[in-house]
Every structure is written in structure tokens, then in C-alpha cells.
Scaffold this active site. Structure first.
Site, PDB file in Angstrom:
ATOM      1  N   SER A  61      -5.701 -13.938  10.580  1.00 52.42           N
ATOM      2  CA  SER A  61      -7.062 -13.931  10.697  1.00 52.42           C
ATOM      3  C   SER A  61      -7.594 -14.969   9.738  1.00 52.42           C
ATOM      4  O   SER A  61      -7.184 -15.697   8.986  1.00 52.42           O
ATOM      5  CB  SER A  61      -7.420 -12.377   9.928  1.00 52.42           C
ATOM      6  OG  SER A  61      -6.798 -11.393  10.599  1.00 52.42           O
TER       7      SER A  61
HETATM    8  C1  LIG Z   1      -5.277 -10.003  13.662  1.00 53.60           C
HETATM    9  S1  LIG Z   1      -3.694  -9.360  13.776  1.00 53.60           S
HETATM   10  C2  LIG Z   1      -3.229  -8.729  11.948  1.00 53.60           C
HETATM   11  C3  LIG Z   1      -3.281  -9.828  11.027  1.00 53.60           C
HETATM   12  C4  LIG Z   1      -2.666  -9.696   9.678  1.00 53.60           C
HETATM   13  N1  LIG Z   1      -3.268  -8.578   8.990  1.00 53.60           N
HETATM   14  C5  LIG Z   1      -2.584 -10.872   8.800  1.00 53.60           C
HETATM   15  O1  LIG Z   1      -2.334 -10.738   7.718  1.00 53.60           O
HETATM   16  O2  LIG Z   1      -2.712 -12.107   9.364  1.00 53.60           O
HETATM   17  C6  LIG Z   1      -3.838  -7.811  14.541  1.00 53.60           C
HETATM   18  C7  LIG Z   1      -2.557  -7.181  14.528  1.00 53.60           C
HETATM   19  O3  LIG Z   1      -2.846  -5.581  14.845  1.00 53.60           O
HETATM   20  C8  LIG Z   1      -1.821  -5.190  15.715  1.00 53.60           C
HETATM   21  N2  LIG Z   1      -2.148  -3.874  16.193  1.00 53.60           N
HETATM   22  C9  LIG Z   1      -3.122  -3.600  17.312  1.00 53.60           C
HETATM   23  N3  LIG Z   1      -3.009  -2.315  17.615  1.00 53.60           N
HETATM   24  C10 LIG Z   1      -2.254  -1.661  16.830  1.00 53.60           C
HETATM   25  C11 LIG Z   1      -2.167  -0.302  16.695  1.00 53.60           C
HETATM   26  N4  LIG Z   1      -2.408   0.832  17.281  1.00 53.60           N
HETATM   27  N5  LIG Z   1      -1.368   0.113  15.428  1.00 53.60           N
HETATM   28  C12 LIG Z   1      -0.953  -1.053  14.734  1.00 53.60           C
HETATM   29  N6  LIG Z   1      -0.938  -1.979  14.763  1.00 53.60           N
HETATM   30  C13 LIG Z   1      -1.928  -2.675  15.891  1.00 53.60           C
HETATM   31  C14 LIG Z   1      -1.438  -6.236  16.624  1.00 53.60           C
HETATM   32  O4  LIG Z   1      -0.161  -6.086  16.994  1.00 53.60           O
HETATM   33  C15 LIG Z   1      -1.827  -7.373  15.836  1.00 53.60           C
HETATM   34  O5  LIG Z   1      -0.429  -7.984  15.131  1.00 53.60           O
END
Ligand SMILES: C[S@@+](CC[C@H](N)C(=O)[O-])C[C@H]1O[C@@H](n2cnc3c(N)ncnc32)[C@H](O)[C@@H]1O
Length: 398
Positions: A61
Site C-alpha cells: 500500500s
Molecule cells: C493491499 S494488499 C495488502 C498490503 C499489505 N498490508 C502490506 O503491508 O503491503 C491487500 C491484500 O488483501 C488480501 N485479501 C483480499 N481479500 C482477502 C480476504 N478475504 N482475506 C484475507 N486477505 C484478503 C489480498 O490477497 C491482498 O494481498
């Protein structure tokens, strides 16, 4: 990078908490963005790490947004030291920052639905020296660690609803920070638990990759012209035939006639409009080329409030600056364009005349009877009833 995001916070009237600034100066972001140069790794933008077709589904992010969301969490909890935190959506970078912030007596668990992401996050956290972050692979729509309670759950994917699992895994007065979409617009809300409900303490404008799994909820788009779309949410039904050729019709403009200062929180105005413009409400988005060519002039090309009413389309248009202050305006196309632009301007004037009230959000269980809801605009989701309110007393810094 941190100098730049500190300046960005100041420009928005936000305070970058010193412990968050220190954590961000400590964690090496380049360890989580392999393949990028140092300059790229320390840009103040998101880095896409996985796509499905054209859509980004995982990213590191944007630092300014991470800092804002950590700030929301720390402000709501009075600091993060010693807290137990669950991060939904892994990658490693934010988990490392959280690890720095909770200190030795706190814990960090991070969960992602995608095993590729959790494997990469675990490897990178290990390489960065964060050996005590728990990394789990699961759909976080459901309880992740049913026997545990967290002081903070921080969601880093765009949600459409608040599943009961998030509230139930919080301590009695725990805090959920979640980018939540209402009427097609996403805000990061810090929500404090109070029994079976959650009540907001702050909000920030943001955008995120979408939630996957059982909580996924697709956005639909209708083309208005080349590179211009209407984004539909909450079951809105606008078909292509209803908007065909609408932008080719002459444009009418209405100015509100106000003079507002630069830090005015227009993200609240857009929610205000969403709750007042009726069933035809949608969000207009446009490619830069479409804006440059003059087809549309939205307030923000990634999402301007719009409404389709009997073949007439109106939307909030770009600001008109006079020195350091600005006026708000509306554009409309279609048979009733002048009246429609005037109506939208009238709603904006009402917000400005009410002293630009901030938005607040209440999240209640889906079974809550109407009589138990606070006064406000109700949005019914699958698991919850959301109520958006605007009150002058709840005004905060932004
Ligand atoms: C923007 S990224 C996370 C960035 C991360 N927090 C960082 O430190 O860079 C969003 C993540 O949410 C995960 N995601 C989406 N739906 C999800 C769910 N239902 N449960 C868990 N993770 C999920 C995706 O696989 C993706 O890797």
C-alpha cells in the site's frame, strides 16, 4: 519518503504521530518491493505486486495511506504499544511497522487469502528480522483465530461490508480500521466497538485493491463515453441504454456561490450528496485523456458524485479557485440539465451552510430493527446496517 508523507499530512491538517514517523523511518520498505530501484521503493505510492487480468489484487500500500491508517488506529486506541493486532491483507511491510509500534509486549498476526502472498510475506519478514509476526493463510471474512480477541483489527483490502467475525474478534472496546465502500466511495473508517455495534471516530479518503473470497462484492461500470464511466454499487440499476449519448448533449453549469478554505473535507461532502441525491446516485470516473479532451470535468477523476434522473446526468465538477479559496459547482447534461445542476448545487450549499459537517458511521447487525437505528441515511448490506450521519458536534480536524 517519510519527509514527503510528513509534508502531505501537514498539508491535509493531520498530525503524523512521532512513533509512526519513527517506525516508518526504521522499516526498510525496499525489502518488501523486490525488483524495484531504491527510488521506486521509496515513492509515496502503492506498488502492485499481483494482478488478475487488468485488475490489481495485491499491492504494497501507499506509504502516506499506511501512515494515515496507523494514525487513525493509534489515535483511537491512545497508542499501539502493548496491543494485540490482527492485520487483514498481508505483504509484510505494514506488519513490520505494526511490530515496531506494538513493541515487545504486543503481538501482530497477519492473514491473507492468497498463499503466494503469505509465503512471500513470511519470507520477507524473516529476512527483515521480524521473527515474531504470525502469518496465516485464510479468508478473513470468517473468524481467523476464534479463541483470540484483538485490540485492533486493521483491514488492508477494500471491503463492502463488515462481517460479524471482525466485530466479534475485537476486545470489548477494540478498534476496527477498515477501508469500506458506501455508495461506490471508499473511506478508511476507524470504528470503535460498543457491544454489538461499531461507531466511527475518524475517516480518511482512500482506495484499495478489492476484498476477495466470501466477502467479495463486485463494482459494476456503465460506459458514458470513451474513458468515462459510471460506477454502480448497492444494487443500483442503470443500464447502458439509459446513458447513451448523454454527455453529447449540451452542458449546463451551476455554481454554489461559496468561498471555502483549502483543507475543507470534500470527502464528507461527497458522502452527504450520496445520502441526498436519491436512487439514481452513482460515481463518475474518467481517464486523464477524457478530462484533458474536455468531455468531462469532474471534481476528482477517480470518483465524483453523480446522479442520473430521467435521462439527465449531473455530477460534481472541478473546483473554481479564487486565490486561496474555492467555490463548488455542478455540471449537467440532458433534457433537464439546468434544473438538475441547480439541484445538486443546492445540496452542496446546504452542506456548506451547515458548516461543512463531518460524516460519521454506525455499523449495526443486519437484524437491527428500524426503531433501534440512529437518525441518518441507512445502507443495508449483507451482514450489517450502516447508518451515515452528519453532525456539527462530531467535527474533527479533517
Ligand atoms: C493491499 S494488499 C495488502 C498490503 C499489505 N498490508 C502490506 O503491508 O503491503 C491487500 C491484500 O488483501 C488480501 N485479501 C483480499 N481479500 C482477502 C480476504 N478475504 N482475506 C484475507 N486477505 C484478503 C489480498 O490477497 C491482498 O494481498
Amino acid at each position: 519518503m517519510v519527509d514527503r508523507l510528513a509534508a502531505d499530512h501537514a498539508a491535509k491538517g493531520l498530525t503524523l504521530r512521532p512513533e509512526i514517523e519513527t517506525a516508518m523511518r526504521t522499516v526498510p520498505r525496499e525489502l518488501y518491493t523486490p525488483g524495484l530501484t531504491a527510488e521506486e521503493a521509496y515513492e509515496n505510492t502503492a506498488v502492485v505486486t499481483k494482478r488478475r487480468g487488468e485488475e490489481s489484487i495485491s499491492s504494497v500500500s501507499a506509504p502516506f495511506l499506511i501512515a494515515e491508517m496507523l494514525g487513525q488506529a493509534a489515535d483511537a486506541l491512545g497508542g499501539l504499544a502493548g496491543r494485540d493486532v490482527l492485520e487483514i491483507g498481508s505483504g509484510g511491510y505494514n506488519a513490520s511497522l505494526l511490530r515496531e509500534l506494538v513493541g515487545p509486549s504486543g503481538t501482530v498476526t497477519t492473514v491473507d487469502i492468497d498463499p503466494e502472498v503469505t509465503e512471500r510475506a513470511a519470507t520477507r519478514l524473516e529476512a527483515a528480522g521480524y521473527h515474531d509476526v504470525t502469518v496465516l493463510c485464510a479468508d478473513a471474512e470468517h473468524p481467523v483465530t476464534p479463541d483470540r480477541r484483538y485490540h485492533l483489527i486493521i483491514v488492508t483490502a477494500g471491503a463492502w461490508d463488515v462481517p460479524p467475525a471482525w466485530r466479534d474478534q475485537l476486545t470489548g472496546d477494540g478498534v476496527l480500521v477498515v477501508p469500506l465502500r458506501t455508495a461506490g466511495m471508499t473511506r478508511s473508517w476507524a470504528l470503535r466497538r460498543s457491544g454489538d455495534r461499531l461507531i466511527s471516530c475518524s475517516r480518511r479518503q482512500c482506495g484499495f485493491v478489492p476484498m476477495q473470497g466470501d466477502g467479495a462484492h463486485d463494482v459494476r461500470y456503465v460506459d458514458l463515453a470513451d474513458g468515462v464511466h459510471l460506477r454502480l454499487d448497492e444494487g443500483q440499476r442503470i443500464g447502458p441504454a439509459a446513458v447513451e449519448g448523454v454527455l453529447a448533449q449540451p452542458r449546463q453549469k451551476a455554481w454554489v456561490g461559496v468561498s471555502l478554505p483549502p483543507r475543507t473535507a470534500l470527502a464528507d461532502l461527497d458522502l452527504w450528496l450520496a445520502t441526498r441525491l436519491g436512487d439514481g446516485f452513482a460515481v463518475l470516473s474518467a481517464q486523464q485523456e477524457a478530462v484533458d479532451s474536455g468531455i468531462v470535468a469532474p471534481s476528482w477523476r477517480f470518483g465524483a458524485p453523480a446522479v442520473l434522473d430521467g435521462g439527465t446526468l449531473s455530477y460534481r465538477s472541478a473546483l473554481r479557485w479564487t486565490g486561496r479559496r474555492f467555490d463548488l459547482g455542478a455540471y449537467a447534461h440532458g433534457p433537464e440539465a439546468a434544473a438538475a445542476a441547480g439541484r445538486m448545487a443546492e445540496h452542496m450549499r446546504a452542506w456548506a451552510e451547515a458548516d461543512c459537517p463531518p460524516s460519521a458511521l454506525h455499523v449495526l447487525p443486519a437484524h437491527t430493527p428500524d426503531g433501534d437505528l440512529p437518525d441518518g441515511a441507512v445502507l443495508d448490506k449483507r451482514h450489517s446496517r450502516l447508518v451515515l450521519t452528519f453532525t456539527i458536534e462530531e467535527k474533527e480536524t479533517r
